[in-house]
Write a protein that holds these residues in place. Structure first.
Motif, PDB file in Angstrom:
ATOM      1  N   GLY A 335     -17.390 -38.145  59.060  1.00  0.00           N
ATOM      2  CA  GLY A 335     -16.864 -37.239  60.076  1.00  0.00           C
ATOM      3  C   GLY A 335     -15.434 -37.523  60.485  1.00  0.00           C
ATOM      4  O   GLY A 335     -15.035 -37.217  61.617  1.00  0.00           O
ATOM      5  N   GLU A 338     -13.395 -34.479  61.867  1.00  0.00           N
ATOM      6  CA  GLU A 338     -13.924 -33.677  62.976  1.00  0.00           C
ATOM      7  C   GLU A 338     -12.901 -33.592  64.103  1.00  0.00           C
ATOM      8  O   GLU A 338     -12.344 -34.597  64.540  1.00  0.00           O
ATOM      9  CB  GLU A 338     -15.233 -34.284  63.481  1.00  0.00           C
ATOM     10  CG  GLU A 338     -16.381 -34.143  62.491  1.00  0.00           C
ATOM     11  CD  GLU A 338     -17.672 -34.769  62.990  1.00  0.00           C
ATOM     12  OE1 GLU A 338     -17.688 -35.215  64.157  1.00  0.00           O
ATOM     13  OE2 GLU A 338     -18.646 -34.825  62.216  1.00  0.00           O
ATOM     14  N   HIS A 348     -17.795 -29.373  53.790  1.00  0.00           N
ATOM     15  CA  HIS A 348     -18.655 -30.555  53.815  1.00  0.00           C
ATOM     16  C   HIS A 348     -19.228 -30.800  52.423  1.00  0.00           C
ATOM     17  O   HIS A 348     -19.332 -29.881  51.604  1.00  0.00           O
ATOM     18  CB  HIS A 348     -19.785 -30.368  54.833  1.00  0.00           C
ATOM     19  CG  HIS A 348     -19.300 -30.310  56.252  1.00  0.00           C
ATOM     20  ND1 HIS A 348     -18.788 -31.402  56.904  1.00  0.00           N
ATOM     21  CD2 HIS A 348     -19.236 -29.279  57.128  1.00  0.00           C
ATOM     22  CE1 HIS A 348     -18.432 -31.063  58.130  1.00  0.00           C
ATOM     23  NE2 HIS A 348     -18.689 -29.770  58.285  1.00  0.00           N
TER      24      HIS A 348
END
Length: 369
Positions: A335, A338, A348
């Protein structure tokens, strides 16, 4: 299955829940701040690889010619994580890549018909068959009339042995890498029914060791690369019940070194590629938080080439497409991007199929039992 059972894990694995103070082995701790992610440089690096490797007299082109199919997969997949499909198609000239993929497709031989080779004129192999099918999936060309899925299914079926293992090709080498390649390819082609998946899973389980890890064969030492292949194969077969998740994920978390990177075996140097092999397994088993994600992302970012783009195995080494793809994939799995508006269009990656999630969803694939 996909969330950490906190009470149980804390009972047996207390060190994993205080990773900031965990005494990590091997590499010297690197204290300087990590650089940013050089997205434009990496995209340019990948785009220019083909012309670099195709130059007459290219040393890199010569020594990687036998695995060119996988190299093209790493390049296309790496760029696909940062760009929309339409942009990838244009930047990589995907129509030309598809033409080349079919030049590596064996449709005539008696022993290997249906398989893909690592390059034109080479022998078909399960490794390159999976890479070729992954490329066709990303290009949206699995329905190309030149592709004969049933031939490929028969090629894979013919490589399965009585004990549930798979040969890589007609020459007979057996390895759990090939178990993953076989099941992943069949799943993409929606033909898992063509082989006995329980028997395949039983062989993989025979390769499990006392530390929870898996080797290439029964009795072989645990290795993070093989562990991905085994956990991925078991996930596809719907047999993750054969994994000792807490024990295995403890062993995987122990692979983090003082520099933040991950190694593949005890007492080895950290290497960016294990950011994929290990994180994919932790992601499949719901335990990504068992490592220090900030330290790992800093390690990966330090392995970037700030001038020519690409990611190397470790800081200050020469970048290559293999580590570039797995470095980007690792950053996505933890992540790292993010909240980063500049990375809002990044795609992803699926931890089982090593393909963009939108591609996996379009194919209707599932790996959760």
């Amino acid at each position: 299955l996909f969330s950490v059972n906190g009470t149980h894990a804390r009972t047996y694995l207390p060190s994993l829940f205080n990773m900031a103070s965990f005494a990590l082995p091997s590499d010297e701790i690197v204290k300087e701040s990590a650089p940013s992610f050089y997205a434009p440089l990496h995209a340019s690096y990948i785009q220019k690889l083909s012309s670099k490797l195709s130059k007459p007299g290219s040393y890199e082109g010569a020594v990687t010619s036998h695995l060119r199919m996988s190299g093209v997969y790493w390049a296309v997949a790496g760029l696909s994580l940062m760009k929309k499909k339409e942009e990838v198609d244009d930047m990589m000239r995907m129509s030309s890549i598809v033409e080349w993929v079919f030049q590596c497709y064996d449709t005539t031989s008696t022993s290997s018909a249906g398989g893909f080779s690592g390059n034109v004129g080479h022998d078909p192999h399960l490794l390159y068959t999976l890479s070729a099918v992954q490329l066709l999936a990303m290009a949206g060309r699995l329905d190309d009339p030149r592709f004969r899925p049933e031939k490929t299914v028969e090629f894979i079926k013919g490589l399965m042995l009585e004990d549930g293992s798979f040969k890589g090709d007609k020459w007979g080498e057996v390895d759990t890498r090939f178990s993953y390649c076989a099941l992943s390819t069949l799943a993409i082609l929606k033909r898992l029914d063509a082989v006995d998946t329980d028997r395949a899973a039983a062989f993989v389980a025979e390769c499990k060791n006392f530390d929870g890890g898996f080797g290439c064969l029964p009795g072989a030492e645990s290795h993070a690369g093989q562990i991905f292949c085994c956990v991925g194969a078991l996930a596809i077969a719907g047999r993750l019940d054969l994994v000792d998740a807490d024990l295995l994920c403890w062993w995987l978390a122990e692979r983090q070194t003082s520099g933040g990177g991950l190694n593949g075996r005890p007492e080895k140097q950290a290497d960016v590629c294990y950011s994929w092999w290990i994180l994919s397994c932790l992601s499949i088993l719901g335990r990504v938080d068992w490592i220090n994600k900030d330290k790992l992302s800093a390690f990966i970012l330090r392995c970037q080439d700030p001038e020519g783009g690409g990611i190397a195995d470790r800081p200050d080494n020469v970048a290559d497409v293999f580590h570039t793809f797995f470095g980007i994939a690792g950053l996505l799995l933890i992540g790292h991007f993010e909240g980063d508006e500049a990375a809002s269009e990044y795609r992803h990656i699926d931890p089982v199929y090593a393909l963009p999630v939108d591609v996996v969803e379009k194919l209707g694939l599932s790996h959760r039992p």
